[in-house]
Motif scaffolding. Structure first.
Motif, PDB file in Angstrom:
ATOM      1  N   ILE A  32      33.925  25.423  30.456  1.00  0.00           N
ATOM      2  CA  ILE A  32      34.653  24.546  31.381  1.00  0.00           C
ATOM      3  C   ILE A  32      35.717  23.749  30.640  1.00  0.00           C
ATOM      4  CG2 ILE A  32      34.369  22.464  32.784  1.00  0.00           C
ATOM      5  CD1 ILE A  32      32.714  24.010  34.328  1.00  0.00           C
ATOM      6  N   LYS A  33      35.349  23.317  29.434  1.00  0.00           N
ATOM      7  CA  LYS A  33      36.237  22.430  28.671  1.00  0.00           C
ATOM      8  C   LYS A  33      37.514  23.115  28.200  1.00  0.00           C
ATOM      9  CE  LYS A  33      33.800  18.617  26.517  1.00  0.00           C
ATOM     10  NZ  LYS A  33      32.590  18.940  25.743  1.00  0.00           N
ATOM     11  N   VAL A  34      37.486  24.425  28.109  1.00  0.00           N
ATOM     12  CA  VAL A  34      38.629  25.097  27.524  1.00  0.00           C
ATOM     13  C   VAL A  34      39.890  24.940  28.375  1.00  0.00           C
ATOM     14  CG1 VAL A  34      38.257  27.355  28.573  1.00  0.00           C
ATOM     15  CG2 VAL A  34      39.344  27.199  26.356  1.00  0.00           C
ATOM     16  N   CYS A  35      39.693  24.672  29.651  1.00  0.00           N
ATOM     17  CA  CYS A  35      40.865  24.600  30.542  1.00  0.00           C
ATOM     18  C   CYS A  35      41.509  23.224  30.472  1.00  0.00           C
ATOM     19  CB  CYS A  35      40.491  24.904  31.974  1.00  0.00           C
ATOM     20  SG  CYS A  35      41.916  24.717  33.056  1.00  0.00           S
TER      21      CYS A  35
END
Ligand SMILES: Cc1cc2nc3c(=O)[nH]c(=O)nc-3n(C[C@H](O)[C@H](O)[C@H](O)COP(=O)(O)OP(=O)(O)OC[C@H]3O[C@@H](n4cnc5c(N)ncnc54)[C@H](O)[C@@H]3O)c2cc1C
Ligand SMILES: Nc1ncnc2c1ncn2[C@@H]1O[C@H](COP(=O)(O)O)[C@@H](O)[C@H]1O
Lengths: 262, 397
Positions: free
Chosen positions: B18-21
């Protein structure tokens, strides 16, 4: 009179950086805020409401958490809000964003005046407003820095140009994008916050829109494609001078002389 | 068309995915399915980081016959007899790109009684200048101007349309691009052309912190706007080249719901965009009175004074003197930044300057990354001394 304001949630900071090797964006936290330029659009609308008894609606297209900007607009005096959200809108460029918004605005009901901010701080294009107007087939004026007059039939505005201002009378319905000079936005009011805390935020999704051709929305409806994002290039030549101020200023004066500026 | 497909079974660390975006576009639905929501910008960062989870799937694209679209068109922006110089800069760029793909450079000019103005354009290397000369086009009003643009594109089918990022250009270009349901990339800083006539468009986003490389692969024409002073204008040639082509359009297409009541001249201040030499005062100036240091230096150098945003916010200078992303873009021969940290939003508005000199007491100041001469020192000592030195030098001569 019905006024619709287009507002957008943007990242709270523009201090994003990109890791050159991995191409991954580094960001601090996930805070987001109302696009600062849209505060002027809301303020303009709310003043017209106070003056002319207009009804102010706001619309935003974005993920579910974009509701926050609608709540903020309520606290500034907007009467009604609407969140345009759907997975099918993902990956929208300017064209698809403007098209979805034009569909959403039509769905929300009657409008006499649509107000957009001059630009967003993330997309930063200043194009969404004029494109919405095109899809709604109404005239628009960009860079409005003053409203002289508005009545049931028309609005008189000042369009800001580099060296002049053009004063235009435009028949309603129409769309304007407003500059910062137009007014000073008020702060969200605590009283209105209490009053509007449980006011509904209706959602419009793809299925509610009149045009159900998926090819017109999101990535499918976006003619532009981002191939790559990367950090801005660092500049090269660099000579560093350090030392005593007198010597430095002498050296600089000589340099300016050498470069023929003195 | 293309989309991103999520391979749900490959997801291990849900948080990390989720954090990659950077746009918060990834979320888990109630049924635990990972989806891309409306915030997705298709930047493909997720694909790069987790290629096993995210896959780019290209469907059959609606094809446009690119051979049918020929020419690089420049919109000529003019006001009261003066052509905006960004138009010439764009002709220069158009020429370079057109030569690579062997296309003509066309210009589009509209207005009232504009033959003389249109002839000016022939000194800058366009192949053909299309002139729409009608009384209804006297002042800029969006519907008639957009109608003329539409008429021009339908008749001439240019592959690329370049428009200057002026008030008029930024209003007109999106309107016309939307009419043709085609892409428009705003404020490009780099433009180039591929053999297949696809336009490479590079522009800053997020306040200049990142650059985006954008394509319009399946639509024509390809629209781009460019700000003033990004590209170099070609030299004016003595002889004319190319030809004028006068075009007509039916009156009923020029109807408008807009009446221009008045055009007011703003008091004419020389703008920093036109200055050859600029000295910039940053937040190192502690008091408004201290600005006299910069004004005196500017006088000696025949320079214009400009500034950063904090000083505008403090009310010390006119907002038109702000350089940067939310101010003006400048490209002088020489710029001296005094006590400026070099925030990216500022640098984005001046890093194309020919010669950059920066004075800052902090040896690590970011402005030194773009400066040709980085002077580590205190402006309160250096500026007065410098001004005195220059005065002395002038006396000697
Ligand atoms: C969306 C957005 C848009 C923006 N747009 C712009 C824009 O268009 N233009 C713009 O300018 N900013 C813009 N900003 C603000 C920008 O981020 C910076 O805050 C601003 O540029 C900093 O101005 P400065 O360098 O003058 O001040 P500071 O960052 O405070 O820097 C002052 C510098 O002076 C040095 N210094 C202090 N005292 C002395 C001394 N005695 N002698 C020598 N050096 C000294 C310090 O070391 C420091 O580096 C924008 C910000 C955002 C978020
Ligand atoms: N997703 C969105 N939802 C609602 N309004 C938007 C959206 N994107 C842009 N706008 C409006 O269009 C203006 C210009 O945006 P931009 O073209 O992105 O610079 C903004 O100030 C908003 O008023």
């Amino acid at each position: 009179m019905n006024i619709t304001v287009c507002i957008k949630q943007v990242p709270g900071t523009s201090e994003v950086e990109i890791d050159e090797k991995t191409g991954v964006m580094k960001r601090d936290g996930i805070d987001s805020k109302m696009n600062p330029y849209d505060l002027y659009a809301i303020e303009t609308a709310v003043r017209l409401k106070e003056d002319k008894n207009a009804k102010v609606s706001v619309i935003t297209m974005g993920p579910p958490q974009a509701e926050a900007v609608i709540k903020e607009a309520y606290m500034m005096g907007a009467d009604h809000g609407c969140l345009l959200t759907d997975r099918k809108f993902a990956g929208a460029d300017v064209l698809a964003t403007a098209y979805s918004l034009s569909q959403g605005i039509t769905q929300m009901g009657e409008y006499d005046l649509i107000i957009c901010g001059k630009m967003t701080t993330d997309g930063d294009t200043a194009q969404v407003g004029p494109e919405i107007a095109e899809y709604l087939n109404i005239p628009h004026v960009s860079n409005v820095r003053k409203i002289h007059e508005i009545n049931e039939r028309s609005i008189v505005v000042e369009m800001n140009m580099a060296e002049s201002v053009e004063i235009q009378e435009v028949l309603l319905p129409c769309l304007i994008t407003v500059e910062k000079d137009i007014c000073q936005p008020r702060l969200p009011s605590f009283k209105l916050k209490m009053k509007t805390s449980d006011r509904a935020i209706p959602r419009i999704t793809f299925n509610d829109l009149a045009d159900k051709n998926v090819m017109h929305y999101g990535l499918n409806g976006s003619p532009t494609q981002v191939l790559k994002i990367f950090p801005p290039p660092a500049n090269t030549t660099n000579e560093k001078w350090e030392g005593d101020s007198d010597k430095l200023s002498k050296k600089l004066a000589d340099k300016l002389h050498e470069l023929k500026y003195v | 068309m293309a989309k991103i497909v999520v391979h749900q079974n490959k997801i291990e660390d849900r948080e990390a995915v989720i954090k990659v975006c950077p746009f918060n576009a990834l979320e888990f639905e109630e049924n635990d399915e990972l989806i891309l929501n409306a915030a997705c910008k298709m930047c493909k960062i997720c694909i790069r980081r987790f290629p096993e989870i995210f896959e780019w799937v290209e469907d059959v694209a609606p094809t446009v016959n690119k051979d049918e679209w020929r020419g690089v068109t420049v919109y000529i922006d003019h006001i009261e007899g003066d052509i905006h110089p960004v138009s010439f800069e764009l002709i220069g760029k158009a020429r370079k790109m057109a030569n690579k793909i062997d296309h003509p450079v066309q210009c589009l000019i509209m207005g009232n009684n504009i033959t003389k103005i249109a002839e000016q354009v022939l000194h800058y290397g366009a192949d053909e200048v299309f002139v729409y000369d009608k009384p209804q086009l006297h002042d800029f009003r969006i519907e008639p101007y957009a109608a003329v643009f539409e008429d021009y594109i339908n008749k001439n089918k240019p592959s690329i349309v370049l428009v200057g990022g002026t008030t008029v250009g930024r209003s007109l270009a999106p309107r016309v691009a939307a009419r043709f349901r085609t892409g428009l990339t705003a404020d490009c800083t780099i433009l180039d052309i591929q053999d297949n006539t696809d336009l490479d468009q590079i522009r800053p986003a997020y306040g200049g912190n990142i650059m985006a490389h954008i394509h319009t692969p399946n639509h024509r024409p390809q629209f781009a706007t460019v700000r003033y002073k990004i590209f170099d204008a070609p030299m004016r040639t003595e002889e004319k080249s190319g030809k004028l082509t006068f075009c007509d359009i039916a009156d009923e297409k020029l109807k408008s719901k807009i009446t221009v009541i008045e055009i007011k001249k703003k008091e004419k201040v020389k703008s920093i965009e036109d200055a050859d030499v600029i000295v910039v005062a940053g937040r190192a100036f502690k008091k408004e009175e201290d600005l006299s240091m910069i004004y005196e230096l500017a006088d000696e150098l025949g320079a214009m004074v400009a500034t950063t945003r904090p000083l505008i916010e403090a009310g010390w200078m006119d907002a038109r003197l702000q350089i940067g992303l939310s101010g003006r873009t400048v490209k002088p021969k020489l710029i001296i930044a005094c006590g400026v940290s070099g925030a990216i939003q500022f640098v984005a508005g001046m890093n194309n300057s020919d010669m950059i000199i920066a004075i800052n007491e902090d040896p690590k100041a970011q402005i030194f990354n773009v400066a040709h001469y980085a002077i580590v020192g205190d402006i309160y000592e250096i500026l007065p001394a410098l001004t005195t030195q220059i005065k002395e030098m002038k006396k000697v001569k």
